[in-house]
Design an enzyme around this catalytic site. Structure first.
Site, PDB file in Angstrom:
ATOM      1  N   GLN A 212       0.829  -1.197   0.000  1.00 11.95           N
ATOM      2  CA  GLN A 212       0.000   0.000   0.000  1.00 11.95           C
ATOM      3  C   GLN A 212       0.868   1.253   0.000  1.00 11.95           C
ATOM      4  OE1 GLN A 212      -2.257  -0.598   3.602  1.00 11.95           O
ATOM      5  NE2 GLN A 212      -0.422  -0.890   4.803  1.00 11.95           N
ATOM      6  N   HIS A 242     -12.101   4.209  18.202  1.00 15.98           N
ATOM      7  CA  HIS A 242     -11.461   3.042  18.819  1.00 15.98           C
ATOM      8  C   HIS A 242     -12.110   2.644  20.145  1.00 15.98           C
ATOM      9  CE1 HIS A 242      -8.311   4.155  15.856  1.00 15.98           C
ATOM     10  NE2 HIS A 242      -8.278   2.834  15.736  1.00 15.98           N
ATOM     11  N   ASP A 266      -2.020   0.243  13.375  1.00 19.64           N
ATOM     12  CA  ASP A 266      -1.630   1.494  14.035  1.00 19.64           C
ATOM     13  C   ASP A 266      -1.526   1.349  15.552  1.00 19.64           C
ATOM     14  OD1 ASP A 266      -4.346   1.434  14.824  1.00 19.64           O
ATOM     15  OD2 ASP A 266      -4.931   2.664  13.113  1.00 19.64           O
ATOM     16  N   ASP A 286      -1.185  -8.198  11.187  1.00 20.59           N
ATOM     17  CA  ASP A 286      -1.299  -7.150  10.184  1.00 20.59           C
ATOM     18  C   ASP A 286      -0.377  -7.489   9.025  1.00 20.59           C
ATOM     19  OD1 ASP A 286      -2.398  -4.104   9.952  1.00 20.59           O
ATOM     20  OD2 ASP A 286      -0.465  -4.308   8.942  1.00 20.59           O
ATOM     21  N   ASP A 320      -0.773 -12.423   6.153  1.00 17.61           N
ATOM     22  CA  ASP A 320      -2.099 -12.261   5.555  1.00 17.61           C
ATOM     23  C   ASP A 320      -3.114 -12.925   6.479  1.00 17.61           C
ATOM     24  OD1 ASP A 320      -4.465 -12.494   4.075  1.00 17.61           O
ATOM     25  OD2 ASP A 320      -3.387 -12.726   2.183  1.00 17.61           O
ATOM     26  N   ALA A 321      -4.009 -12.124   7.055  1.00 23.57           N
ATOM     27  CA  ALA A 321      -4.975 -12.650   8.025  1.00 23.57           C
ATOM     28  C   ALA A 321      -5.830 -13.756   7.416  1.00 23.57           C
ATOM     29  CB  ALA A 321      -5.868 -11.518   8.544  1.00 23.57           C
ATOM     30  N   ASP A 338     -10.385  -5.158  12.149  1.00 21.67           N
ATOM     31  CA  ASP A 338     -10.287  -3.716  11.889  1.00 21.67           C
ATOM     32  C   ASP A 338      -9.506  -3.476  10.589  1.00 21.67           C
ATOM     33  OD1 ASP A 338     -10.528  -1.007  12.231  1.00 21.67           O
ATOM     34  OD2 ASP A 338      -8.852  -0.832  13.624  1.00 21.67           O
TER      35      ASP A 338
END
Length: 476
Positions: A212, A242, A266, A286, A320-321, A338
């Site tokens: 990204q 959050h 984050d 993540d 990779d989830a 999320d």
């Protein structure tokens, strides 16, 4: 072109399909036109290489600037794709005709196409693995342009006996190489000039990763994160998002011990989870290691997430989830999903019945999961599609929403195998979520009321089209 369009416009499958289709079509036109070139083959070949170098080399820079300053991004992009395709379509037949005197025809075809395909493989591997993460899109295009101009210069020596005015041609080649080289050196200024107009505030960090385009901006005390030009949070009001994401679900679980966070690179969701001293372990998965590294080391970001990634209770996994969830055997009391909005199929797969079914297997008997579900106001169809998808996976759903000034109304879906019991208390120090306002989060006014939407399945991913249409309707 495909990568840049996916970054800026979303829907990677559409962008890559249309761009590659136009490119191949234009190659066919170029090949057909090559029959009308009967003289000066080597001379024209050199000029084609130079034009490819210039147009292809500066293509990313031009498109970034077009996106920032004009409304003609897509028109310019497809024009450049077609021009490059036609030039490449001319290039290969001309090269075959130039060298046919040295080989048998079958050997000419074999040599040219073999090296063409090998070059395509090499470039397709180098581009995502090395060039984009280390050079960025603008410099990568300029480097390919330099290679084309280098071929043009080399050809002035290789085909010297077939070329008129080789001295002038070589000067032109050196001028093009100088221009491309200058662009390579000044690429950061070009990118910053475009991004300064795309983003309203000062850019303090920008980087292309394997996955990204990350941009951080700052205005006074407001830090904002953008992924592929989409706003992810503003530090002024992210606490609303959050706190609402975590506490309505986690506070309702009697004795939570283990928490899984999918996405959330984050560390802000993790910050909220760490407010529960009984939590023993938080696993965060993540995809992008650059995200978790950035939010573990950048002073302003570490202050924002309160050093959450440095807690001994937190374990960060860069994977990779979608694949990780299928291979990990652990169960969790609370699962936070999320991810960024489903702007393309790579993200859309993380909002499918297949993914939620896999996640459900990791819930403990008392477990709940919560899913970031885009806006029930601005993407109403998409929001209720996500809720329907989670129900289709076999979970009971409890949709709710919250107003976040940076985004407007935003939605979440809480889900589990049992009925939801609202919490009796919340941790101390929350700035937004409280018991008095909790009930209102689960109430939807008529303009956000439930819609009967189909579930999002892996083989069709209707959600990606739905999301794109929702936001187009808003913009119009």
């Amino acid at each position: 072109m495909g990568t840049l369009a996916s970054y800026l416009l979303g829907d990677s499958v559409l962008q890559f399909s249309t761009i590659i289709g136009c490119y191949l079509f234009a190659m066919g036109i170029g090949s057909a036109l090559s029959r009308y070139i009967n003289r000066g083959l080597a001379y024209r070949f050199v000029w084609i290489e130079l034009m490819l170098g210039l147009i292809g080399g500066f293509s990313s820079a031009l498109l970034f600037l077009a996106f920032a300053y004009t409304q003609g991004f897509e028109l310019l992009m497809y024009t450049i794709v077609i021009v490059i395709g036609m030039l490449v379509g001319l290039e290969i037949p001309l090269l075959m005709r130039i060298i046919r005197g040295r080989y048998h025809f079958r050997d000419v075809v074999a040599h040219v196409l073999t090296f063409d395909y090998l070059g395509a493989l090499g470039a397709s591997l180098l581009f995502p693995i090395l060039m984009v993460p280390h050079l960025g899109l603008v410099r990568s295009a300029l480097l390919f342009g330099i290679l084309n101009a280098g071929v043009a210069l080399w050809s002035t020596f290789l085909f010297a006996n077939q070329l008129p005015r080789t001295g002038i041609l070589r000067v032109v080649c050196f001028l093009v190489l100088f221009g491309l080289g200058t662009g390579l050196v000044e690429a950061k200024k070009i990118t910053m000039a475009a991004e300064d107009n795309i983003y309203a505030d000062e850019i303090i960090f920008a980087k292309d990763t394997h996955y990204q385009h990350i941009v951080l901006t700052r205005f006074k005390d407001d830090i904002r994160l953008f992924l592929n030009s989409h706003l992810q949070f503003s530090s002024r009001d992210e606490y609303r998002y959050h706190e609402s994401l975590i506490h309505p679900g986690l506070a309702s679980i009697p004795v939570p011990r283990r928490v899984l966070v999918l996405g959330g690179g984050d560390g802000l969701a993790v910050r909220e989870i760490l407010k529960y001293p009984q939590i023993e372990s938080i696993t965060l998965v993540d995809l992008d290691p650059e995200m978790t590294r950035l939010f573990s080391t950048h002073p302003m970001l570490v202050a924002l997430n309160q050093r959450s990634f440095l807690s001994p209770r937190v374990h960060v996994i860069n994977a990779d989830a979608f694949l990780w969830i299928d291979t990990n055997p652990e169960s969790f009391d609370f699962i936070v999903i999320d991810f960024p909005d489903p702007t393309n199929y790579s993200l859309g797969k993380l909002y499918t019945t297949a993914f939620y079914t896999a996640v459900m297997r990791h819930l403990s008997a008392q477990g709940l999961m919560v899913v970031q579900s885009t806006s029930p106001m601005f993407a109403r169809d998409s929001f209720w599609c996500i809720a329907a998808t989670i129900r289709q996976a076999g979970l009971k759903t409890y949709p709710y929403h919250v107003y976040v000034p940076s985004f407007g109304e935003w939605g979440f879906v809480l889900a589990g195998n049992h009925d939801y019991q609202p919490p009796a208390s919340f941790p101390q120090g929350l700035r937004f979520v409280d018991l008095n306002g909790l009930h209102a989060l689960f109430e939807f006014p008529p303009d956000m009321a439930p819609l009967d939407e189909p579930p999002n399945r892996l083989n069709s991913e209707v959600l990606v089209h739905m999301y794109d249409q929702d936001w187009k309707d808003i913009s119009h």
